[in-house]
Each structure stands twice: as structure tokens, then as C-alpha cells.
Design a protein around this motif. Structure first.
Motif, PDB file in Angstrom:
ATOM      1  N   MET A 207      50.376 -30.613  60.425  1.00 43.66           N
ATOM      2  CA  MET A 207      50.258 -32.690  60.112  1.00 43.66           C
ATOM      3  C   MET A 207      48.964 -32.451  58.989  1.00 43.66           C
ATOM      4  O   MET A 207      48.299 -33.570  58.915  1.00 43.66           O
ATOM      5  CB  MET A 207      49.766 -32.980  61.152  1.00 43.66           C
ATOM      6  N   SER A 208      48.286 -31.230  58.923  1.00 45.88           N
ATOM      7  CA  SER A 208      47.341 -31.268  58.120  1.00 45.88           C
ATOM      8  C   SER A 208      48.366 -31.561  56.932  1.00 45.88           C
ATOM      9  O   SER A 208      48.972 -31.596  56.529  1.00 45.88           O
ATOM     10  CB  SER A 208      46.991 -29.760  57.871  1.00 45.88           C
ATOM     11  N   LYS A 209      46.846 -32.340  56.181  1.00 48.24           N
ATOM     12  CA  LYS A 209      46.931 -32.825  54.952  1.00 48.24           C
ATOM     13  C   LYS A 209      47.093 -32.008  53.957  1.00 48.24           C
ATOM     14  O   LYS A 209      47.306 -32.197  52.191  1.00 48.24           O
ATOM     15  CB  LYS A 209      45.969 -33.338  54.308  1.00 48.24           C
ATOM     16  N   ASP A 210      46.444 -30.829  53.765  1.00 49.92           N
ATOM     17  CA  ASP A 210      46.887 -29.354  53.395  1.00 49.92           C
ATOM     18  C   ASP A 210      47.818 -28.534  53.109  1.00 49.92           C
ATOM     19  O   ASP A 210      48.406 -28.208  53.745  1.00 49.92           O
ATOM     20  CB  ASP A 210      45.438 -28.496  53.557  1.00 49.92           C
ATOM     21  N   ARG A 211      48.680 -28.838  51.886  1.00 47.38           N
ATOM     22  CA  ARG A 211      49.930 -29.191  51.945  1.00 47.38           C
ATOM     23  C   ARG A 211      49.990 -26.738  52.157  1.00 47.38           C
ATOM     24  O   ARG A 211      50.806 -26.764  52.169  1.00 47.38           O
ATOM     25  CB  ARG A 211      50.576 -28.869  50.503  1.00 47.38           C
ATOM     26  N   GLU A 212      49.353 -27.055  51.416  1.00 48.86           N
ATOM     27  CA  GLU A 212      48.815 -24.945  51.296  1.00 48.86           C
ATOM     28  C   GLU A 212      49.737 -24.339  52.444  1.00 48.86           C
ATOM     29  O   GLU A 212      50.486 -23.369  52.818  1.00 48.86           O
ATOM     30  CB  GLU A 212      47.902 -24.522  50.041  1.00 48.86           C
ATOM     31  N   LEU A 213      48.351 -25.169  53.134  1.00 44.60           N
ATOM     32  CA  LEU A 213      48.214 -24.878  54.827  1.00 44.60           C
ATOM     33  C   LEU A 213      49.952 -24.577  55.450  1.00 44.60           C
ATOM     34  O   LEU A 213      49.707 -24.121  56.222  1.00 44.60           O
ATOM     35  CB  LEU A 213      47.144 -25.569  55.100  1.00 44.60           C
ATOM     36  N   ARG A 214      50.091 -25.994  55.304  1.00 45.50           N
ATOM     37  CA  ARG A 214      51.444 -26.135  55.761  1.00 45.50           C
ATOM     38  C   ARG A 214      52.711 -25.537  55.981  1.00 45.50           C
ATOM     39  O   ARG A 214      53.456 -24.489  56.195  1.00 45.50           O
ATOM     40  CB  ARG A 214      52.133 -27.700  55.367  1.00 45.50           C
ATOM     41  N   LYS A 215      52.431 -25.186  54.508  1.00 47.08           N
ATOM     42  CA  LYS A 215      53.961 -24.112  54.145  1.00 47.08           C
ATOM     43  C   LYS A 215      53.487 -22.720  54.240  1.00 47.08           C
ATOM     44  O   LYS A 215      54.393 -21.726  55.046  1.00 47.08           O
ATOM     45  CB  LYS A 215      53.546 -24.400  51.846  1.00 47.08           C
ATOM     46  N   ARG A 216      52.088 -22.315  54.351  1.00 46.00           N
ATOM     47  CA  ARG A 216      52.068 -20.687  55.091  1.00 46.00           C
ATOM     48  C   ARG A 216      52.350 -21.114  56.278  1.00 46.00           C
ATOM     49  O   ARG A 216      52.852 -19.968  56.807  1.00 46.00           O
ATOM     50  CB  ARG A 216      50.360 -20.537  54.087  1.00 46.00           C
ATOM     51  N   ALA A 217      51.532 -21.636  56.772  1.00 44.03           N
ATOM     52  CA  ALA A 217      51.994 -21.549  58.142  1.00 44.03           C
ATOM     53  C   ALA A 217      53.653 -21.879  58.372  1.00 44.03           C
ATOM     54  O   ALA A 217      54.113 -21.014  59.865  1.00 44.03           O
ATOM     55  CB  ALA A 217      51.469 -23.001  59.222  1.00 44.03           C
ATOM     56  N   PHE A 218      54.232 -22.542  57.745  1.00 47.11           N
ATOM     57  CA  PHE A 218      55.815 -22.725  58.178  1.00 47.11           C
ATOM     58  C   PHE A 218      56.267 -21.492  58.240  1.00 47.11           C
ATOM     59  O   PHE A 218      57.256 -21.594  58.885  1.00 47.11           O
ATOM     60  CB  PHE A 218      56.287 -23.599  57.166  1.00 47.11           C
ATOM     61  N   GLU A 219      55.786 -20.654  56.759  1.00 47.61           N
ATOM     62  CA  GLU A 219      56.646 -20.088  56.892  1.00 47.61           C
ATOM     63  C   GLU A 219      55.912 -17.987  57.592  1.00 47.61           C
ATOM     64  O   GLU A 219      57.531 -17.616  57.954  1.00 47.61           O
ATOM     65  CB  GLU A 219      56.428 -19.333  55.159  1.00 47.61           C
ATOM     66  N   ALA A 220      55.373 -18.960  58.036  1.00 48.89           N
ATOM     67  CA  ALA A 220      54.213 -17.540  58.672  1.00 48.89           C
ATOM     68  C   ALA A 220      54.970 -17.997  60.278  1.00 48.89           C
ATOM     69  O   ALA A 220      55.244 -17.019  61.159  1.00 48.89           O
ATOM     70  CB  ALA A 220      52.502 -17.316  59.076  1.00 48.89           C
ATOM     71  N   PHE A 221      55.125 -18.573  60.445  1.00 51.80           N
ATOM     72  CA  PHE A 221      55.399 -19.722  61.487  1.00 51.80           C
ATOM     73  C   PHE A 221      56.912 -19.119  62.372  1.00 51.80           C
ATOM     74  O   PHE A 221      57.823 -18.364  63.314  1.00 51.80           O
ATOM     75  CB  PHE A 221      55.626 -21.136  61.795  1.00 51.80           C
ATOM     76  N   TYR A 222      57.794 -19.209  61.919  1.00 52.78           N
ATOM     77  CA  TYR A 222      58.894 -18.923  61.711  1.00 52.78           C
ATOM     78  C   TYR A 222      60.007 -17.961  61.014  1.00 52.78           C
ATOM     79  O   TYR A 222      61.088 -17.041  61.479  1.00 52.78           O
ATOM     80  CB  TYR A 222      60.482 -20.116  60.683  1.00 52.78           C
ATOM     81  N   GLY A 223      58.423 -17.198  59.896  1.00 49.69           N
ATOM     82  CA  GLY A 223      59.418 -15.631  59.826  1.00 49.69           C
ATOM     83  C   GLY A 223      58.848 -15.115  60.975  1.00 49.69           C
ATOM     84  O   GLY A 223      59.003 -14.048  62.065  1.00 49.69           O
ATOM     85  N   ARG A 224      58.112 -15.111  62.333  1.00 51.47           N
ATOM     86  CA  ARG A 224      57.541 -14.291  63.421  1.00 51.47           C
ATOM     87  C   ARG A 224      59.030 -14.753  64.086  1.00 51.47           C
ATOM     88  O   ARG A 224      58.946 -13.832  64.889  1.00 51.47           O
ATOM     89  CB  ARG A 224      56.462 -15.250  63.923  1.00 51.47           C
ATOM     90  N   TYR A 225      59.437 -15.920  64.429  1.00 49.00           N
ATOM     91  CA  TYR A 225      60.391 -16.097  65.163  1.00 49.00           C
ATOM     92  C   TYR A 225      61.794 -15.551  64.487  1.00 49.00           C
ATOM     93  O   TYR A 225      62.548 -14.584  65.298  1.00 49.00           O
ATOM     94  CB  TYR A 225      60.711 -17.756  65.280  1.00 49.00           C
ATOM     95  N   GLU A 226      61.426 -14.236  63.654  1.00 56.12           N
ATOM     96  CA  GLU A 226      63.053 -14.135  62.547  1.00 56.12           C
ATOM     97  C   GLU A 226      62.795 -12.578  63.346  1.00 56.12           C
ATOM     98  O   GLU A 226      63.978 -12.440  63.067  1.00 56.12           O
ATOM     99  CB  GLU A 226      62.806 -14.860  61.485  1.00 56.12           C
ATOM    100  N   GLU A 227      61.306 -12.659  63.414  1.00 58.26           N
ATOM    101  CA  GLU A 227      61.166 -10.806  63.645  1.00 58.26           C
ATOM    102  C   GLU A 227      62.476 -10.794  64.784  1.00 58.26           C
ATOM    103  O   GLU A 227      62.655  -9.370  64.405  1.00 58.26           O
ATOM    104  CB  GLU A 227      60.037 -10.525  63.956  1.00 58.26           C
ATOM    105  N   PHE A 228      62.434 -11.577  65.931  1.00 58.61           N
ATOM    106  CA  PHE A 228      63.251 -10.960  67.074  1.00 58.61           C
ATOM    107  C   PHE A 228      64.192 -12.023  66.886  1.00 58.61           C
ATOM    108  O   PHE A 228      64.976 -12.589  68.202  1.00 58.61           O
ATOM    109  CB  PHE A 228      62.025 -12.186  67.991  1.00 58.61           C
ATOM    110  N   LYS A 229      65.000 -12.526  66.152  1.00 62.63           N
ATOM    111  CA  LYS A 229      65.653 -13.450  66.096  1.00 62.63           C
ATOM    112  C   LYS A 229      67.183 -12.970  66.443  1.00 62.63           C
ATOM    113  O   LYS A 229      67.842 -13.872  67.705  1.00 62.63           O
ATOM    114  CB  LYS A 229      66.667 -13.560  64.491  1.00 62.63           C
TER     115      LYS A 229
END
Length: 599
Positions: A207-229
Motif C-alpha cells: 500500500m506504500s506510495k513508493d512504487r519501487e518499494l512495492r515492486k521490490r517487495a512484491f518480487e522478493a515476497f513471492y520469490g520466497r514462496y516460489e523457492e518452496f513451490k
């Protein structure tokens, strides 16, 4: 947002729930758990005798009712202690012990339902005359006999009961991996500052206004889930296979049929929901186009879904402010309603903030004869205010039902469980919109309603389609692999969000993190409940006292009727698609209102 999560011991006492209202000390937990097992032995002595006399049947049901009360207490206590800090081994053990006790009780008393089914209608009528106290259990007996075609022999019921604990393994494994073991990396915002991710912090970060933060968080968060797919896929496959075992054993044609029949709901209700939502895709896609326009981006990505469309306005709401707002928003429900809400705030019915190891999300739980409890992870956002009133709605439904009905008759079906919670949300929306001081604030509130509608009506229906498609795949012998589950989820996401949304590859792993996929077709009921709630809230605000009285009669009714009939008490008829279609029209009206504000 704090730099680090506090440990449980560091959380202020007034922000934690007072589980001592259930047990003043943990010795009482053990005492009541042991009493339950003793009751199971007492009931077991009556095996083969329930049809002999009204007196024996009454004795068994009285014992069963006492045990149900105790199980509500020790199971509620154990799982809430566990959820305070899922990494605490002591409470892990207590949680497991409570589940084991309930499974043992189920094994020892599994003969009860088959024996009640063997009693003829004429004999049962004579029992009611001989022992008028049996009328207290009449609804429970009717519910057992409703499922007559799916109740098995005593031996088979005992076998299925014995498998109950084993069948929790997939859900327990998901919970432990997601809440206790899975650790997320920190990411940097656009200014280089480190931001710590967690399940509880992911959506607030998005929900942050910082789009770069949102993108990095999105990729890191789901990347972590993908590691245990493959682990997530195995857990989900285990959950689905457990359902298949139960559905087949109970002579149902599918997992879905078994799940809705347990709630006494016609499968056509869900079919109508999916049909109406598909017909309403134009409004969902219009919402996506509006979001893209207001955010002013060339490409709209999945990491742009949670941020407010109102770029230059934000609302931060403290917990104390949220409590005051909730009392004003819920005022149309009457002083008696508000007095109970105040008790919840004043008497520590709520566990408010996130701490290390705490279960993510929010829920309402509790113990019959005590009072409801609420778990939150409050982060000072507008969303958290809505979550507060949502869970309060659940708790108030439970409070009214428990105070008006016996423990058996108070247990309202999952199908209606989301109505009271969402009615509160809709009332809050109208209150905030009507009291907005500026165009931006009004737009911000409408934005939240649009987001809630999207998340509840469209997203939960998408979840339902994912469950139905993947369960059908498994029933047809198609393997549920990480890749096949990814494909189903990713394609549904593209269909629901439409061409104006870039469906980033990471979103295909979102299914890995959804706990509701372990709740056995729970999610579609969020959508039907939302539609019902829009109608109920509208009636309350337009008609006042008469509509409020009907609504409270619904809250007090527990499971004394089938769910669709219960909703008719509150003025909503889900035997037609009308409530769904009308709710989608309300979504369209809110879209128009937002479009008019930003022509």
C-alpha cells in the motif's frame, strides 16, 4: 511501522487478549481436557443402547453437550495461545494435545450418530413425548438425520474419526511453514532504506506510495514462496486428497458437493455467484482501467493493486481512533449493540498488534459461555479499521447467537458466518464517506470500498474457481504439481483482471500463501455474504429500527434454520441471483461516483 517486530513479552498488556477469562491457570486446561476424555468413556458405555429408551438417548446427549462446552473452551484456549506465538514449543504442544483429545473424543463417540439414524421416526416421536427434555436437542437430532445418506456404520465412522488428526497434517504444515518457519528478506525502498518483510507486513508495504518499494517487495515476497513451490504443492495436494477420501467415504459425487451439503446449501448458489461475477467482468475491468488512469502509469502491474488510487492523500488511523470511529459507524445498530462492543474494547477481548511468531491475518474465535475473542495485526491503516469492525461483526454474531441458543443450536453455518462482519464494513464505509471533509478524503473512502468489493466479490470468487478447478483436476487423476497449480492460478488472474493489468509472473505463486485454500471451499461464502451485507446495510440505513430488529433476529438465530432461510429473516433471498447482481450494480455506481470526481 516499527523497524523490528516486538517479541510477545514486549507487547503492552492492554493490547493483548485476556485468555484468563477462559482459564485462570493452565491446570484448569488440563482438568477440563481430562474431563472431556472421561465423558467420552461415559458415553461409550451407552454404545448399542441409544435406541432402547428415551432416557438413555437423553443421557447420552446431555453428556455430549457437556463435552462440547468443554471442547469449545480448551480448544479455543489452546489454539489462541498457539497463535500468539507460533514458534513457542510449549503452546505448539498444547495445541496438538487439544486436537488429539478432540480426535479421541470423536473416535470413542463415533457410534452416536449412526445409532440416532437407526431410530425410526415413530419411535423418535414417542421418545419426545416420554422425555420432554429431548426437545432441547431436537434441532441437533434433525441435523444428524438430514445427512442420513452420508452417515456410515459405527465401525466406519470410528475409522474416519481416527483419521481426523492425520488429515490436519497438510493444514498444520502450511501454517507452520507460513507463520513460523518462513523468513523473508529485507528490501530497500527508493531511498535505500531497509524494510523488513513479513506475512503481516506484506500488504501494508504494497500500500506504500513508493512504487519501487512495492515492486521490490512484491518480487522478493513471492520469490520466497516460489523457492518452496514443491512443498506448497505437496501440502495442498495432501489437503485435497484428504477431502477426496472423506467425500468418497461419505458417498458424495465430489469434494464440492460434500462441502456445501455440510452447510446445508444448494450448490446452485455458488454456480449463480460465478455466473453473475463473469457477467460482471466489464465492471471489474473498468475498475482496473480507472486504477491505471488515476495512478498515472503506462503499465499497471500486480504490485499496483493495493496502493490507494488517490495519490496525494493518505489516512493513518491509530487503534484508539479506530475504536471511536467504529462506535459511531455502528451506531445505527442500537445502544445495546454498542454496549457489547465497548465491553470488547474495555475488557481485553482483542489481541491487537503483530509480534514475532504471531499468526498472520485476523479472526474472531472464543469459547461458548465465555465471550468471543479477536486476533488482529493492527498497523494503523484504514484497512485495519475495516478489519477491526469486520472481526467485531463476527464476534457480535457469536455473542448474540451464544446468548440466545444452546451450544448446538448456536453454531451458525459457515455460509452465513461472513454476513455480520461484512455488514459492519458496509456501515463503516457509508459513515466514513458521508463524513468526509474533502473531495480527496471522499475519493479515498470510495477507493477503499472499490478495493474491498474487488477483493471480496471478485477475488474470493476467483479463489473459489481455483479450488473447484484444482479439486476437479485431482478427482480426475490430474496431478497437482507446482506448475499445474501455477497455470490454473495465473490464467484465472489474467481473466479476472483483464487486459489493462500486467499479470506479472510472480502472481502465479500467490496460491501458495492463501490459508483459506485449507478451509474446504470456504471462500465463495465471502462473496455471497458481501452481497447479502450490501442489501442488509442498505435496509438498516433506509428503514431504521424495523430492519435493525430483523437483522438482530438473524444474529440471534444460530443454526435454527438452513442458511438461506436464515438470510430471509434479514430480508435477503439467495435462491435467486438478484442479491449478487444488485451488489455488482452498487459496485458500478461507486465506480461512476469516483469517475465523476476525477473527470
Amino acid at each position: 511501522m516499527q523497524d523490528r517486530l516486538p517479541k510477545r513479552s514486549e507487547v503492552a498488556n492492554e493490547l493483548t487478549w485476556r485468555l484468563e477469562d477462559i482459564y485462570e491457570n493452565e491446570a484448569d486446561f488440563d482438568k477440563e481436557l481430562e474431563e472431556t476424555l472421561s465423558i467420552a468413556d461415559e458415553i461409550r458405555k451407552l454404545e448399542g443402547k441409544l435406541s432402547e429408551s428415551a432416557k438413555t438417548l437423553l443421557e447420552a446427549l446431555k453428556l455430549y453437550e457437556r463435552a462440547a462446552l468443554l471442547m469449545s473452551r480448551f480448544r479455543g484456549y489452546a489454539h489462541m495461545r498457539h497463535d500468539e506465538d507460533t514458534s513457542n514449543s510449549k503452546y505448539q504442544g498444547m495445541d496438538q494435545k487439544s486436537v488429539s483429545a478432540m480426535v479421541s473424543f470423536g473416535e470413542k463417540t463415533s457410534f452416536v450418530e449412526p445409532e440416532i439414524l437407526q431410530i425410526s421416526d415413530d419411535k423418535l416421536d414417542s421418545f419426545y413425548k416420554e422425555e420432554p427434555e429431548l426437545k432441547h436437542f431436537e434441532l441437533k437430532i434433525k441435523e444428524i438425520r438430514r445427512l442420513k445418506d452420508h452417515i456410515l456404520s459405527k465401525e466406519m465412522e470410528q475409522l474416519i474419526a481416527s483419521a481426523g488428526e492425520m488429515q490436519q497434517t497438510a493444514a498444520n504444515g502450511f501454517s507452520m511453514l507460513s507463520n513460523a518457519d518462513l523468513k523473508f528478506p529485507s528490501v530497500k525502498d527508493s531511498e535505500g532504506k531497509e524494510v523488513t518483510l513479513s506475512n503481516g507486513r506484506f500488504v501494508p508495504t504494497e500500500m506504500s506510495k513508493d512504487r519501487e518499494l512495492r515492486k521490490r517487495a512484491f518480487e522478493a515476497f513471492y520469490g520466497r514462496y516460489e523457492e518452496f513451490k514443491n512443498t506448497w504443492a505437496t501440502l495442498y495436494d495432501g489437503e485435497v486428497k484428504a477431502r477426496i477420501f472423506n467425500a468418497k467415504a461419505r458417498k458424495y459425487n465430489s469434494n464440492f458437493e460434500a462441502a456445501v451439503d455440510e452447510n446445508n446449501v444448494d450448490p446452485a448458489v455458488c454456480d449463480r455467484l460465478i455466473d453473475s461475477i463473469h457477467k460482471g467482468f466489464d465492471k471489474m475491468h473498468r475498475y482496473v482501467a480507472l486504477r491505471k488512469k488515476l495512478l498515472g502509469v503506462d503499465e499497471l502491474h500486480m504490485y499496483d493493486v493495493y496502493v490507494s488510487m488517490i495519490k496525494d492523500f493518505d489516512m493513518e488511523v491509530s487503534y484508539e481512533e479506530a475504536k471511536e470511529i467504529s462506535l459511531k459507524a455502528l451506531a445505527p445498530l442500537g445502544e445495546d449493540y454498542l454496549e457489547i462492543v465497548k465491553q470488547a474494547y474495555d475488557n481485553r477481548w482483542i489481541d491487537v498488534v503483530e509480534n514475532e511468531g504471531k499468526r498472520s491475518g485476523a479472526y474472531s474465535s472464543g469459547a461458548y459461555g465465555v465471550h468471543p475473542y479477536m486476533l488482529l495485526n493492527y498497523n494503523n491503516t484504514l484497512e485495519d479499521v475495516f478489519t477491526l469492525v469486520h472481526e467485531m461483526g463476527h464476534s457480535m454474531h457469536t455473542w448474540y447467537s451464544d446468548h440466545e441458543q444452546s451450544i448446538f443450536d448456536s453454531e451458525y453455518k459457515i455460509f452465513v458466518a461472513e454476513v455480520a462482519s461484512t455488514t459492519n464494513e458496509v456501515l463503516l464505509y457509508h459513515y466514513l464517506k458521508n463524513h468526509a471533509k474533502t473531495k480527496e478524503e471522499k475519493a479515498y473512502i470510495i477507493n477503499h470500498f472499490l478495493e474491498s468489493f474487488k477483493s471480496t466479490m471478485y477475488r474470493q470468487t476467483m479463489f473459489e474457481e481455483f479450488e473447484r478447478k484444482t479439486n476437479t483436476m485431482a478427482e480426475e487423476g490430474i496431478p497437482l504439481t507446482a506448475e499445474s497449480l501455477y497455470d490454473v492460478y495465473y490464467n484465472l488472474n489474467k481473466e479476472y483482471f483483464g487486459e489493462d493489468m500486467i499479470s506479472d509472473k510472480e502472481i502465479g505463486w500467490e496460491w501458495c500463501r492463501i490459508p483459506h485454500f485449507y478451509y474446504n471451499f470456504y471462500v465463495y461464502q465471502y462473496a455471497t455474504s458481501f452481497a447479502a451485507s450490501v442489501a442488509i446495510a442498505s435496509r438498516i440505513l433506509k428503514e431504521g429500527a424495523p430492519a435493525v430488529e430483523q437483522y438482530k433476529n438473524f444474529l440471534k438465530s444460530g443454526c435454527t434454520k438452513d442458511p438461506v432461510s436464515l438470510l430471509k429473516i434479514a430480508g435477503v433471498d439467495l435462491t435467486t441471483s438478484q442479491p449478487i447482481d444488485e451488489a455488482i450494480e452498487v459496485f458500478g455506481e461507486a465506480l461512476t461516483e469516483m469517475e465523476e470526481l476525477y473527470k
